[in-house]
Design an enzyme around this catalytic site. Structure first.
Site, PDB file in Angstrom:
ATOM      1  N   SER A 140       0.809  -1.238   0.000  1.00 41.68           N
ATOM      2  CA  SER A 140       0.000   0.000   0.000  1.00 41.68           C
ATOM      3  C   SER A 140       0.830   1.270   0.000  1.00 41.68           C
ATOM      4  O   SER A 140       0.298   2.348  -0.234  1.00 41.68           O
ATOM      5  CB  SER A 140      -0.926   0.007   1.209  1.00 41.68           C
ATOM      6  OG  SER A 140      -1.845  -1.065   1.085  1.00 41.68           O
ATOM      7  N   ASP A 174     -11.047  -5.977  -0.656  1.00 38.59           N
ATOM      8  CA  ASP A 174     -10.402  -4.964   0.161  1.00 38.59           C
ATOM      9  C   ASP A 174      -9.906  -5.677   1.406  1.00 38.59           C
ATOM     10  O   ASP A 174     -10.419  -6.723   1.792  1.00 38.59           O
ATOM     11  CB  ASP A 174     -11.401  -3.867   0.553  1.00 38.59           C
ATOM     12  CG  ASP A 174     -10.713  -2.642   1.101  1.00 38.59           C
ATOM     13  OD1 ASP A 174     -10.572  -1.660   0.331  1.00 38.59           O
ATOM     14  OD2 ASP A 174     -10.281  -2.669   2.277  1.00 38.59           O
ATOM     15  N   HIS A 194     -15.186   0.274   3.316  1.00 35.23           N
ATOM     16  CA  HIS A 194     -14.930   1.576   3.940  1.00 35.23           C
ATOM     17  C   HIS A 194     -16.074   2.557   3.720  1.00 35.23           C
ATOM     18  O   HIS A 194     -15.982   3.703   4.124  1.00 35.23           O
ATOM     19  CB  HIS A 194     -13.641   2.184   3.385  1.00 35.23           C
ATOM     20  CG  HIS A 194     -12.423   1.395   3.744  1.00 35.23           C
ATOM     21  ND1 HIS A 194     -11.763   1.522   4.938  1.00 35.23           N
ATOM     22  CD2 HIS A 194     -11.742   0.440   3.056  1.00 35.23           C
ATOM     23  CE1 HIS A 194     -10.718   0.710   4.956  1.00 35.23           C
ATOM     24  NE2 HIS A 194     -10.700   0.033   3.817  1.00 35.23           N
ATOM     25  N   CYS A 232      -7.731   2.342   1.689  1.00 39.40           N
ATOM     26  CA  CYS A 232      -8.814   1.617   1.032  1.00 39.40           C
ATOM     27  C   CYS A 232      -8.355   1.048  -0.305  1.00 39.40           C
ATOM     28  O   CYS A 232      -7.918   1.759  -1.195  1.00 39.40           O
ATOM     29  CB  CYS A 232     -10.004   2.557   0.824  1.00 39.40           C
ATOM     30  SG  CYS A 232     -11.294   1.792  -0.177  1.00 39.40           S
TER      31      CYS A 232
END
Lengths: 370, 632
Positions: free
Chosen positions: B329, B366, B372, B385
């Site tokens: 991420s 996710d 989210h 997210c």
């Protein structure tokens, strides 16, 4: 006793030559041993030997050589006896049995053998002088006289001395000459016999003697062993160049790369420090000494004197040629000293005695006219 | 006697017989003279013709040139704290040429020093060409060994002990990969021509700083010309050229930060790099597991080398520049910049996250099962997210993503001055066509969008990315050297900062990124909120790199080595960044929980803020561990 004509015969020049040669020896010994930690003044000992040598010279010059030659056979017999003795009760040193111990002093009968063989050969050939040259029959007796001590000395073993003794004999034979018929016959025989003789002698050589001869053929064969001497000697002499490295500047000998530098390899020390110029001067001195001896042999009054002179020239030349040839790497390493130069009492006294005998022959040239 | 009688009657003229002799005496004389001339010619040949040859031989015989190795320059950190120095050591050498009986001498030697004879023989036979070349058998003899060998000196010709300097990394394993080690020059290096003033046996840097700046640190060897005798004993020194010590170097490294980083990482495998974004200076570089440079510098035994090379943790790999991992991420930083710059999304653009995105024939999950909800860029960054970035990645396309990745310095070597830096990989349609001979599938873009799939980067590249963000678009190449102290003059040469390169991304984009990255730490919902500092504002991004493709929720049920890698990239203070940090904990699980706290410690250490001692932080107690948000 010394005649004014001897002085007129530029003998003083001979004395200068001999003293110069002796001086070269002392200086070289001084140079090579001064660097050693032991600091034993070997050069001083050498000077004592030289003084003793001159005494022996005078003694040998003093007594008429005819008188000396009268005792040739008894001396020869005693020599043989001592040589046999040495094989049984001789003192062993460095793997060879060469010395007889008389308590306070050690003697090497093989040294005596040189002189007695010189006397006995000269005496024999002058008594039975073959006018037309030697034939085989005439060679048998003197040949036997030589072979006996030679074999006994070879047994010790001492290859150098046995060859030296042979050289006395051969120089006399060369001067007397061989009959042409015999010469051809002898040469052919030798040629045919050569393989057998080679085999015979080769088998009788000690391991190290064979090794030395093999190494002589190819020194690089064994660079740290037997060949080491030859290689280091060649480096020492070669690196001297034309003018040398100067006194005390011989790095090879000073740093002990060169073994036995003050005895058998003293010529390498001298050559490294004085270069080709030094060698040339040294050769000229020896040449003059030999020329003087040849003149004595030539002008000697009788065959005995002439042959004595020839034998002495032969012997000294043999030592000179073999020793110098060895250091230059053109002769096998047989361990003979350089006369008048190498450190050592025996060689010094013997050589000085021989020179005295030579001078003796010269002195008696005119003697009988007074 | 008849003869005597005849003499008495003899005239002045010689006997008839002697005349016969006379002619042949000349033969004898001639022969001898011929031999004399022969010998004289021989002497001429040796002394004059070959004189030069023999002279050189005699010089080589007696003069040996002994190299005196120079002490290497010292290595300091940026504040002048000593990192590497030289300490005296007694080393054992043998000279085979001076050893008459090698077998006996070597076996006696083996008894005296604790070393198997086979090992000695191996070292000796390893290089045997020049018999007078001293071969090093053992470093760092104990005083007892020195005494034993000196005591047996006479029985051990050709054995000698030299007092020399050995390289000593003061802090042991600390920054081992950066500092590196030294070693004897190899045959290949000698032949390469890049070490022309070096001879066999020379010591050069073989790894890390020691290798890179070897020419600066090494110094100039001295020479001693000594005269030796036939046994190799030194007689006297003829000439001495003192060696010249190498220059000292001051690294950009901060020993304090490095220590904190090493301690914080603890025994876990991973990598940490901290840099000053304003100039590219490397403040800390940790790669674990490490090795002991002293062991390698001082000639490790073959068994020790074997052990290091076989170690599954690959201690010789510098993970900071050679480890290639999916950025996870943390890659969303590049994604955010790309979105804003290409105007594919505005900060206000929203995506509905229900926990997965259906694309093609499959669902892209996710990390948060329930989703989210409605997500804009800020929330997508703060809460990391995935669905938002799946959607946006699809809009951007892989080639746009690749373009911006490269702008941030990903997928290519950064040019740091250390050997064997790896490039990582940023995929593109072009790349896939060439490397895989296949077209790009749109579904693959979705994996790339969250830093998975084909994407791989080194920790150092992520640090470069972080620098760009922290600097709002200016990128400086990484720098390791701060200054050099000239050993001769004592003068100090400051290494200038390489000029920064501005990348074509608008300040507005960076403003948005800064706000969202600060939120990652400061927002209660932020994935790194647990590592919020009381003293300094930190902007950062967590990341979790999947080791194997796993459906969510499998963590903890598999052996550690299948656990995800935890990432955290950060810079601080957000308003005026002075440090950027990248932390990777291999198999560490969640970036927020394992990697981020390490970053916080480093940042606080570097900015000179006393790390808060646990008992004092009563005012705002840390949230219980269960409350720490995790991300996927």
């Amino acid at each position: 006793m010394i005649d004014r004509r001897s002085i007129a015969g530029y003998d003083w020049l001979l004395f200068v030559v001999v003293i110069l040669i002796l001086g070269i020896g002392v200086v070289s010994i001084y140079s090579v041993t001064s660097a050693s930690e032991a600091r034993s003044p070997l050069y001083m000992k050498q000077i004592y030997w030289i003084i003793l040598g001159w005494v022996v010279f005078l003694v040998m010059a003093w007594i008429d050589y005819h008188e000396i030659a009268r005792f040739a056979y008894p001396i020869y017999a005693v020599t043989l006896l001592l040589l046999v003795l040495v094989l049984f009760i001789g003192r062993t040193a460095l793997g060879a049995q060469r010395w007889l111990s008389f308590g306070f002093f050690n003697m090497q009968p093989s040294e005596l053998a040189k002189i007695s063989l010189l006397l006995v050969s000269a005496k024999y050939f002058s008594d039975y002088f073959p006018k037309k040259g030697l034939n085989l029959r005439q060679l048998l007796v003197p040949g036997g006289l030589v072979l006996l001590p030679v074999l006994l000395i070879l047994k010790q073993p001492d290859l150098g001395t046995s060859l030296a003794i042979s050289s006395v004999f051969f120089s006399m034979v060369l001067v007397i000459g061989l009959r042409s018929k015999f010469l051809i016959y002898f040469s052919l025989m030798s040629l045919m016999m050569f393989p057998f003789l080679w085999q015979f002698f080769w088998n009788r050589l000690r391991g190290y003697q064979r090794e030395r001869l093999l190494t002589f053929v190819d020194p690089t064969n064994d660079p740290t062993g037997t060949g080491y001497h030859i290689i280091q000697s060649k480096i020492a002499i070669g690196s001297g160049g034309l003018f040398g490295k100067g006194l005390f500047g011989g790095t090879q000998s000073q740093l002990k790369f060169l073994p036995e530098s003050h005895t058998d390899f003293i010529f390498s020390v001298f050559s490294e420090e004085w270069g080709f110029v030094g060698i040339f001067v040294f050769f000229m001195l020896f040449f003059f000494l030999l020329l003087w001896g040849v003149e004595i042999a030539y002008k000697a009054k009788d065959v005995l004197g002439s042959l004595l002179a020839v034998g002495i020239i032969g012997l000294i030349s043999f030592y000179f040629l073999v020793n110098v040839g060895m250091t230059l790497g053109v002769m096998p390493v047989v361990g003979v000293p350089l006369p008048l130069v190498s450190y050592g009492g025996t060689s010094m006294v013997t050589t000085m005695g021989l020179l005295g005998l030579l001078f003796n022959v010269k002195l008696r040239r005119f003697m009988l006219f007074y | 006697m008849r003869k005597d009688h005849s003499i008495m009657r003899e005239s002045y003229f010689p006997q008839e017989e002697t005349r016969d002799l006379q002619s042949r005496i000349y033969w004898l004389f001639g022969l001898i003279v011929l031999a004399l001339c022969g010998l004289l010619l021989r002497a001429w040949y040796l002394q004059v013709v070959k004189g030069k040859f023999y002279y050189e031989l005699s010089e080589n015989n007696r003069i040996r040139v002994v190299e005196t190795p120079p002490p290497r320059g010292l290595i300091y950190d940026r504040n002048g704290a000593l990192l590497v120095n030289n300490v005296p050591s007694f080393n054992l050498y043998v000279v085979l040429g001076d050893m008459p009986d090698q077998t006996a001498a070597l076996s006696r030697l083996a008894d005296l020093i604790a070393m198997p004879q086979e090992e000695i023989v191996r070292r000796v036979t390893f290089k045997k060409e020049d018999p007078f070349f001293p071969i090093k058998i053992k470093d760092d003899l104990t005083m007892k060994e020195v005494a034993m060998i000196e005591g047996h000196g006479l029985d051990l010709p050709g054995v000698k002990i030299e007092a020399e300097f050995k390289r000593n990394a003061i802090h042991g394993n600390l920054a081992a990969h950066l500092l590196g080690y030294v070693g004897e020059i190899t045959q290949a290096q000698l032949e390469s021509g890049s070490y022309q003033d070096l001879k066999r046996g020379g010591i050069i840097g073989q790894y890390g700083i020691e290798q890179t700046f070897d020419a600066v640190i090494r110094g100039i060897p001295g020479q001693k010309r000594i005269e030796v005798d036939a046994l190799g004993h030194e007689i006297r020194v003829l000439e001495v050229n003192e060696p010249q010590r190498g220059n000292d170097v001051f690294l950009t490294l901060d020993l304090n930060v490095q220590k904190v980083a090493e301690e914080a990482l603890g025994g876990r495998n991973g990598a940490i790099v901290a840099m000053d974004p304003k100039n590219g200076e490397v403040l800390a570089m940790v790669s674990h597991p490490a090795f002991n440079p002293n062991l390698l510098s001082q000639g490790a035994s073959s068994e020790a080398w074997e052990a290091i090379l076989k170690d599954e943790g690959r201690p010789l790999t510098n993970r900071v520049i050679q480890g290639q991992y999916p950025p996870g991420s943390t890659f969303k930083i590049v994604m955010g910049a790309a979105l804003l710059e290409t105007k594919e999304a505005s900060p206000a653009s929203r995506v509905e996250c229900r926990g997965f995105l259906h694309f093609g024939n499959r669902n892209f999950r996710d990390w948060k099962r329930g989703g989210h909800g409605t997500v804009d860029l800020h929330k997508a960054m703060v809460e990391s997210c995935d669905v938002y970035f799946y959607e946006m990645g699809n809009r951007l396309g892989v080639d746009n993503i690749a373009k911006f990745s490269h702008l941030f310095g990903l997928g290519r070597p950064t040019g740091i001055e250390l050997a064997s830096e790896k490039g990582g990989l940023i995929p593109s349609t072009e790349w896939k066509r060439q490397a895989r001979k296949e077209p790009w599938y749109p579904g693959e873009t979705l994996s790339v969008s969250i830093g998975q799939g084909y994407v791989s980067t080194t920790p150092l590249q992520l640090a470069m990315m972080t620098n760009v963000v922290a600097n709002k678009g200016v990128s400086h190449p990484p720098q390791l050297l701060k200054k050099i102290r000239n050993q001769e003059t004592g003068s100090i040469e400051e290494i200038p900062t390489a000029e920064g390169k501005r990348i074509p991304i608008s300040p507005e984009t960076f403003r948005v990124l800064h706000a969202s990255l600060a939120g990652v730490v400061s927002d209660p919902q932020g994935t790194a909120n647990g590592s919020k500092s009381q003293f300094v504002s930190i902007g950062g991004k967590t990341g979790t790199a999947q080791v194997i493709g796993m459906k969510g929720g499998a963590h903890g049920k598999l052996p550690d080595k299948f656990n995800d890698h935890a990432w955290f990239v950060a810079f601080a203070p957000v308003e005026n960044p002075k440090i950027s940090v990248v932390v990777l904990v291999e198999n560490g699980g969640h970036g927020g929980s394992t990697a981020a706290p390490i970053s916080k410690k480093l940042i606080e250490a570097y900015l000179g803020i006393a790390p808060p001692l646990e008992p004092i932080t009563v005012k705002s107690p840390a949230p219980p561990p269960s409350a720490v948000p995790s991300e996927g």
